[in-house]
Design a protein around this motif. Structure first.
Motif, PDB file in Angstrom:
ATOM      1  N   LEU A   8      14.577 -30.161  20.880  1.00  0.00           N
ATOM      2  CA  LEU A   8      13.676 -29.800  19.783  1.00  0.00           C
ATOM      3  C   LEU A   8      14.415 -28.917  18.785  1.00  0.00           C
ATOM      4  N   LEU A   9      14.184 -29.180  17.513  1.00  0.00           N
ATOM      5  CA  LEU A   9      14.796 -28.412  16.447  1.00  0.00           C
ATOM      6  C   LEU A   9      13.679 -27.835  15.579  1.00  0.00           C
ATOM      7  N   TYR A  10      13.657 -26.514  15.408  1.00  0.00           N
ATOM      8  CA  TYR A  10      12.600 -25.847  14.643  1.00  0.00           C
ATOM      9  C   TYR A  10      13.108 -25.496  13.251  1.00  0.00           C
ATOM     10  N   LEU A  11      12.257 -25.732  12.253  1.00  0.00           N
ATOM     11  CA  LEU A  11      12.544 -25.380  10.860  1.00  0.00           C
ATOM     12  C   LEU A  11      11.476 -24.405  10.401  1.00  0.00           C
ATOM     13  N   PHE A  12      11.867 -23.169  10.096  1.00  0.00           N
ATOM     14  CA  PHE A  12      10.946 -22.129   9.657  1.00  0.00           C
ATOM     15  C   PHE A  12      11.309 -21.757   8.230  1.00  0.00           C
ATOM     16  N   THR A  13      10.429 -22.075   7.296  1.00  0.00           N
ATOM     17  CA  THR A  13      10.772 -21.926   5.881  1.00  0.00           C
ATOM     18  C   THR A  13      10.872 -20.453   5.483  1.00  0.00           C
ATOM     19  N   MET A 268       6.026 -23.369   9.724  1.00  0.00           N
ATOM     20  CA  MET A 268       6.840 -23.795  10.867  1.00  0.00           C
ATOM     21  C   MET A 268       6.703 -25.307  11.080  1.00  0.00           C
ATOM     22  N   PHE A 269       7.865 -25.975  11.105  1.00  0.00           N
ATOM     23  CA  PHE A 269       7.957 -27.389  11.447  1.00  0.00           C
ATOM     24  C   PHE A 269       8.813 -27.536  12.701  1.00  0.00           C
ATOM     25  N   CYS A 319      15.662 -22.596   5.092  1.00  0.00           N
ATOM     26  CA  CYS A 319      14.931 -22.551   6.367  1.00  0.00           C
ATOM     27  C   CYS A 319      15.812 -21.979   7.471  1.00  0.00           C
ATOM     28  N   THR A 320      15.176 -21.211   8.355  1.00  0.00           N
ATOM     29  CA  THR A 320      15.813 -20.830   9.602  1.00  0.00           C
ATOM     30  C   THR A 320      15.767 -22.034  10.537  1.00  0.00           C
ATOM     31  N   VAL A 321      16.884 -22.366  11.145  1.00  0.00           N
ATOM     32  CA  VAL A 321      16.985 -23.538  12.017  1.00  0.00           C
ATOM     33  C   VAL A 321      17.367 -23.082  13.417  1.00  0.00           C
TER      34      VAL A 321
END
Length: 324
Positions: A8-13, A268-269, A319-321
């Protein structure tokens, strides 16, 4: 069948994000990409893949006769046609029609997990809904305890919400009875008793524990009905007005005003990273574990902030990844 591994990869804008749909809808000239049936904003897998392929894998790519960087460089040595394949060709696929194969890393679309919205108390809240949480549980975002809490979750009515008593709740009198409410934008929601908000908020906070903003989600999480979640994600994105300046007059050019929709910062994506055994003759011995290890290594070397979507020069899309 090729063996496959998933992460899983999280993208937090960190800043507003614009991945354009390319079609005008009503007053919005440049809307963001959304799911057709829910209206939730998404980041297409092609955009996620393109960002990673472009931002740091270009460094090991040779140039062809036109000076363009390519993943596979075909050349003639004597009477034999040989080619040079790069790490980018292994992970993201070949770009040579005569030596073609798919990449060992593939990305799903980045799905919405939590969406920030104005709150009458506490400045802002993160909203989510049972549909989003059930999807995330199915995709492996939550551990066993978090998944169990989601299974017990009942969808609140449209005028109710599930939220933890903390930074967001207001004491109000409804028909002479004291009640807890949370006010989001111009809508008031009465609290529905449930232990789910605390449990799910705590599980979400663990996804990005080092971020000083995201770690507050346990005290700012509001679970709405699926319908209200869809309404807010359609109507509570940022709308920025743009205009082109006439170079001769220094004023706005006629007919050049347009509205652009952006997903707000602190959204959060998550996306599912699929890794496969190497395709193409140079990479047949590479396993899915090798692909994930190489991707993780390059991700760490590049840092934890990446730019997605358009308008990078004006600060959008950072985005923080985190690869979990």
């Amino acid at each position: 069948m090729l063996s496959m591994k998933q992460r899983l990869l999280y993208l937090f804008t960190r800043t507003p994000l614009h991945v354009g749909a390319g079609a005008s809808v009503g007053a919005i000239d440049q809307p963001v990409v959304r799911e057709r049936h829910t209206g939730f904003p998404v980041v297409p897998g092609s955009s996620v893949k393109g960002t990673f392929a472009d931002q740091w894998l270009t460094g090991d790519m040779p140039r062809n006769g036109k000076g363009e960087r390519v993943r596979v460089l075909a050349k003639l040595e004597g009477d034999q046609n040989v080619f040079e394949a790069t790490t980018a060709a292994w992970l993201f696929g070949s770009d040579d029609a005569n030596h073609s194969w798919a990449g060992a890393i593939q990305f799903s679309e980045a799905r919405l997990l939590a969406f920030p919205i104005r709150s009458a108390k506490g400045s802002f809240a993160w909203i989510t809904c049972p549909l989003i949480l059930s999807r995330a549980s199915r995709d492996g975002v939550f551990d066993a305890a978090g998944a169990a809490s989601i299974e017990k979750l009942e969808e609140p009515a449209d005028d109710h919400a599930i939220f933890d008593l903390g930074k967001l709740d207001l004491d109000v009198a409804i028909q002479s009875q004291q009640a807890k409410q949370v006010v989001l934008e111009e809508y008031a929601f009465t609290r529905t008793d449930s232990d789910a908000a605390s449990a799910i908020g705590g599980a979400l906070a663990k996804l990005l524990p080092e971020d000083p903003v995201w770690k507050e989600i346990a005290s700012r999480l509001v679970i709405l009905s699926n319908g209200m979640m869809s309404f807010f994600t359609r109507n509570a994105c940022e709308v920025a007005q743009h205009v082109r300046i006439n170079d001769d007059t220094g004023t706005a050019a006629g007919g050049a005003l347009f509205n652009q929709e952006n997903v707000p910062s602190e959204t959060m994506f998550y996306t599912i990273v699929h890794a496969f055994q190497g395709r193409g003759d140079p990479f047949k011995q590479k396993t899915s574990e090798d692909a994930l290890a190489e991707f993780s290594k390059k991700l760490e070397a590049a840092g934890d902030v990446f730019q997605f979507g358009g308008d990078a020069s004006t600060g959008l899309g950072y985005c923080t990844v985190l690869l979990a």
